[in-house]
Design a protein around this motif. Structure first.
Motif, PDB file in Angstrom:
ATOM      1  N   TYR A  73       0.821  -1.211   0.000  1.00  0.00           N
ATOM      2  CA  TYR A  73       0.000   0.000   0.000  1.00  0.00           C
ATOM      3  C   TYR A  73       0.859   1.267   0.000  1.00  0.00           C
ATOM      4  N   TRP A  74       2.149   1.181   0.325  1.00  0.00           N
ATOM      5  CA  TRP A  74       3.031   2.346   0.323  1.00  0.00           C
ATOM      6  C   TRP A  74       3.343   2.769  -1.104  1.00  0.00           C
ATOM      7  N   SER A  75       3.452   4.077  -1.319  1.00  0.00           N
ATOM      8  CA  SER A  75       3.953   4.580  -2.595  1.00  0.00           C
ATOM      9  C   SER A  75       5.460   4.357  -2.613  1.00  0.00           C
ATOM     10  N   ARG A 126       0.729   6.540   2.024  1.00  0.00           N
ATOM     11  CA  ARG A 126      -0.301   5.531   1.783  1.00  0.00           C
ATOM     12  C   ARG A 126      -1.611   6.063   2.356  1.00  0.00           C
ATOM     13  N   ARG A 140      -0.161   7.664   7.668  1.00  0.00           N
ATOM     14  CA  ARG A 140      -0.223   7.852   6.217  1.00  0.00           C
ATOM     15  C   ARG A 140       1.102   8.270   5.605  1.00  0.00           C
TER      16      ARG A 140
END
Length: 150
Positions: A73-75, A126, A140
C-alpha cells in the motif's frame, strides 16, 4: 542422552532463524534499525524500514540507502533533494506469495545513492492500511532524513 548435546542443534537452528529474519527486515527490529542516527562508512549499503520512520540517518557520499517498506500500500519513496540523494534505479514492488488478494502483503523497495554533501528527506505515503481500511493520519506518511557527508 546428554541434554546439553541434544539442545545445541535446536539452539543453533533458532539463532540462525533469528539471524535470517533480522537480515531480511522481516523479523523483530534491531536496536540499530530503531536508532535515531547512524553513520555508514563509504561505500556502503544501508537498509531502513518502517522502524526508521521520523529518524535521521548519516551517510557518506557513495553510500546506497535502500528503503524497504513492508506493505504494498506504500507509494515508492522519493527524495526531496535528488542532487544530494539520487534514485539508484526504479522502485520495485514484491507481493508476498502467501497473501490474500487485497491484503497489501509484500514490500515496496527503493534505493538511492548519496551523491553530494547535504540533507535530503526520503518520503512515502499511503491511504490504505488494509483491505478497505483507511489509515489514520499519523500512519499515512513515512519520512527519513538523510544527512550526507563528504
Amino acid at each position: 542422552m546428554n541434554p546439553r548435546r541434544s539442545a545445541a542443534p535446536v539452539l543453533a537452528a533458532a539463532l540462525l532463524t533469528l539471524a535470517g529474519c533480522a537480515s531480511t527486515g522481516t523479523g523483530p527490529s534491531t536496536p540499530a534499525a530503531a536508532s535515531t542516527a547512524s553513520t555508514a562508512p563509504s561505500p556502503a549499503t544501508v537498509t531502513v524500514d518502517e522502524h526508521a520512520d521520523r529518524t535521521t540517518l548519516k551517510a557518506a557520499v557513495g553510500t546506497t540507502v535502500t528503503l524497504a517498506l513492508h506493505s504494498t500500500y506504500w507509494s515508492a519513496a522519493t527524495s526531496s533533494a535528488p542532487d544530494v540523494l539520487a534514485p539508484a534505479g526504479p522502485p520495485t514492488t514484491t507481493p508476498s506469495p502467501s497473501c490474500r488478494p487485497g491484503g497489501g502483503c509484500g514490500t515496496v523497495t527503493a534505493s538511492f545513492t548519496a551523491r553530494a554533501p547535504g540533507t535530503a528527506r526520503l518520503t512515502a505515503t499511503r491511504t490504505s492500511c488494509g483491505e478497505a481500511l483507511n489509515c489514520p493520519p499519523e500512519q499515512r506518511g513515512y519520512e527519513v532524513t538523510v544527512e550526507v557527508t563528504g
